[in-house]
Design a protein around this motif. Structure first.
Motif, PDB file in Angstrom:
ATOM      1  N   GLN A 111       0.845  -1.177   0.000  1.00 14.21           N
ATOM      2  CA  GLN A 111       0.000   0.000   0.000  1.00 14.21           C
ATOM      3  C   GLN A 111       0.893   1.243   0.000  1.00 14.21           C
ATOM      4  OE1 GLN A 111      -3.361  -0.103  -0.173  1.00 14.21           O
ATOM      5  NE2 GLN A 111      -3.155  -2.312  -0.342  1.00 14.21           N
ATOM      6  N   THR A 112       0.590   2.173  -0.878  1.00 13.27           N
ATOM      7  CA  THR A 112       1.316   3.430  -0.875  1.00 13.27           C
ATOM      8  C   THR A 112       0.876   4.216   0.350  1.00 13.27           C
ATOM      9  OG1 THR A 112       1.345   3.435  -3.273  1.00 13.27           O
ATOM     10  CG2 THR A 112       1.803   5.506  -2.202  1.00 13.27           C
ATOM     11  N   PRO A 113       1.819   4.582   1.230  1.00 13.44           N
ATOM     12  CA  PRO A 113       1.434   5.344   2.410  1.00 13.44           C
ATOM     13  C   PRO A 113       0.755   6.639   1.984  1.00 13.44           C
ATOM     14  CG  PRO A 113       3.728   4.632   2.551  1.00 13.44           C
ATOM     15  CD  PRO A 113       3.242   4.326   1.164  1.00 13.44           C
ATOM     16  N   SER A 114      -0.309   7.000   2.695  1.00 10.26           N
ATOM     17  CA  SER A 114      -1.034   8.205   2.310  1.00 10.26           C
ATOM     18  C   SER A 114      -1.364   9.059   3.517  1.00 10.26           C
ATOM     19  CB  SER A 114      -2.310   7.845   1.548  1.00 10.26           C
ATOM     20  OG  SER A 114      -3.191   7.136   2.387  1.00 10.26           O
ATOM     21  N   SER A 115      -1.692  10.313   3.245  1.00  6.80           N
ATOM     22  CA  SER A 115      -2.116  11.282   4.251  1.00  6.80           C
ATOM     23  C   SER A 115      -3.347  11.984   3.722  1.00  6.80           C
ATOM     24  CB  SER A 115      -1.014  12.318   4.496  1.00  6.80           C
ATOM     25  OG  SER A 115       0.134  11.710   5.009  1.00  6.80           O
ATOM     26  N   VAL A 172     -11.360  21.604  -0.040  1.00  6.22           N
ATOM     27  CA  VAL A 172     -11.273  20.216  -0.496  1.00  6.22           C
ATOM     28  C   VAL A 172     -10.519  19.369   0.520  1.00  6.22           C
ATOM     29  CG1 VAL A 172     -11.460  20.642  -2.989  1.00  6.22           C
ATOM     30  CG2 VAL A 172      -9.226  20.790  -1.895  1.00  6.22           C
ATOM     31  N   ARG A 173     -10.897  18.107   0.588  1.00  3.01           N
ATOM     32  CA  ARG A 173     -10.182  17.113   1.395  1.00  3.01           C
ATOM     33  C   ARG A 173      -9.490  16.199   0.399  1.00  3.01           C
ATOM     34  NH1 ARG A 173     -14.186  15.044   4.178  1.00  3.01           N
ATOM     35  NH2 ARG A 173     -13.918  16.483   5.900  1.00  3.01           N
ATOM     36  N   ILE A 174      -8.160  16.086   0.510  1.00  4.65           N
ATOM     37  CA  ILE A 174      -7.376  15.332  -0.467  1.00  4.65           C
ATOM     38  C   ILE A 174      -6.616  14.215   0.239  1.00  4.65           C
ATOM     39  CG2 ILE A 174      -5.563  15.454  -2.220  1.00  4.65           C
ATOM     40  CD1 ILE A 174      -6.206  18.473  -2.437  1.00  4.65           C
ATOM     41  N   ARG A 175      -6.841  12.980  -0.229  1.00  6.63           N
ATOM     42  CA  ARG A 175      -6.009  11.854   0.221  1.00  6.63           C
ATOM     43  C   ARG A 175      -4.886  11.734  -0.792  1.00  6.63           C
ATOM     44  NH1 ARG A 175      -5.770   6.470  -0.777  1.00  6.63           N
ATOM     45  NH2 ARG A 175      -7.705   6.494  -1.973  1.00  6.63           N
ATOM     46  N   HIS A 176      -3.645  11.788  -0.315  1.00  2.00           N
ATOM     47  CA  HIS A 176      -2.494  11.870  -1.220  1.00  2.00           C
ATOM     48  C   HIS A 176      -1.329  11.052  -0.701  1.00  2.00           C
ATOM     49  CE1 HIS A 176      -0.476  14.631   1.594  1.00  2.00           C
ATOM     50  NE2 HIS A 176      -1.688  15.134   1.787  1.00  2.00           N
ATOM     51  N   ALA A 177      -0.348  10.856  -1.563  1.00  2.73           N
ATOM     52  CA  ALA A 177       0.872  10.136  -1.196  1.00  2.73           C
ATOM     53  C   ALA A 177       1.642  10.919  -0.147  1.00  2.73           C
ATOM     54  CB  ALA A 177       1.731   9.909  -2.429  1.00  2.73           C
TER      55      ALA A 177
END
Length: 196
Positions: A111-115, A172-177
């Motif tokens: 899984q690519t770690p995300s924030s 906006v709420r962004i889930r990203h790398a």
């Protein structure tokens, strides 16, 4: 016999292949070029094996995907990932040797770690697939998010919208790398964008 999951390098005509290579180091020059250094196992005598290294340079011509065939941002490649790689048989005589990567497949189960970041839209660049957040008058407060073919963009009700539908000032709420470039503004890949 070694239980190291890394496999040896295999040559097939003008291309080389390594399955289960371990990413030891990464460097991303920009959103489309850089390199990874991977390690792989080389069988030795008496059921021993040795670990070798190779630097694989990637460019916008390199295909980088996950095991589902989805594009992966080059700057999202991280130390500790397991990858399958196909690269040119033309290598430098340097230590470690270098070659041009043709295909990098991030192994399944990784899984690519995300924030998650919640911020106002500074501006939208649909022609280059970028979304900027932060203060539009202060580049040091901004973050640039790369919108890929797999990025989902939804309104507050969860319905899909296009990148060009987003407007400056919207929250906006962004889930990203987790990985970001050292540029100004820093850049990362957005996995999901939702209007709040």
């Amino acid at each position: 016999m070694s239980d190291d999951p890394r496999s040896a390098m295999i040559q097939d005509g003008n291309i080389m292949r390594i399955e289960n290579a371990l990413v030891e180091e990464t460097f991303c020059f920009n959103d489309s070029s850089g390199y990874i250094i991977v390690s792989y196992s080389v069988p030795g005598e008496n059921n021993t094996s040795f670990i070798e290294y190779i630097r694989l340079n990637f460019s916008r011509n390199t295909v980088i995907i996950n095991s589902f065939g989805q594009n992966v941002c080059p700057c999202c490649l991280q130390k500790g990932m397991w990858v399958n790689v196909i690269f040119s048989s033309r290598m430098t005589r340097s230590i470690p040797p270098q070659s041009g990567a043709l295909l990098i497949v991030v192994k399944r189960g990784i899984q690519t770690p995300s924030s998650v970041t919640t911020a106002p839209v500074a501006y939208v660049d649909p022609s280059n697939n970028f979304l900027y957040t932060g203060n539009p008058n202060n580049i040091n407060s901004q973050t640039r998010f790369l919108i890929t073919d797999t990025t989902t963009i939804t309104n507050r009700f969860g319905n899909p919208v296009s990148l060009s539908a987003l407007r400056p000032g919207q929250l906006v709420r962004i889930r990203h790398a987790n990985a970001m470039t050292a540029s100004i503004p820093p850049q990362t890949t957005a996995f999901a964008v939702q209007l709040v």
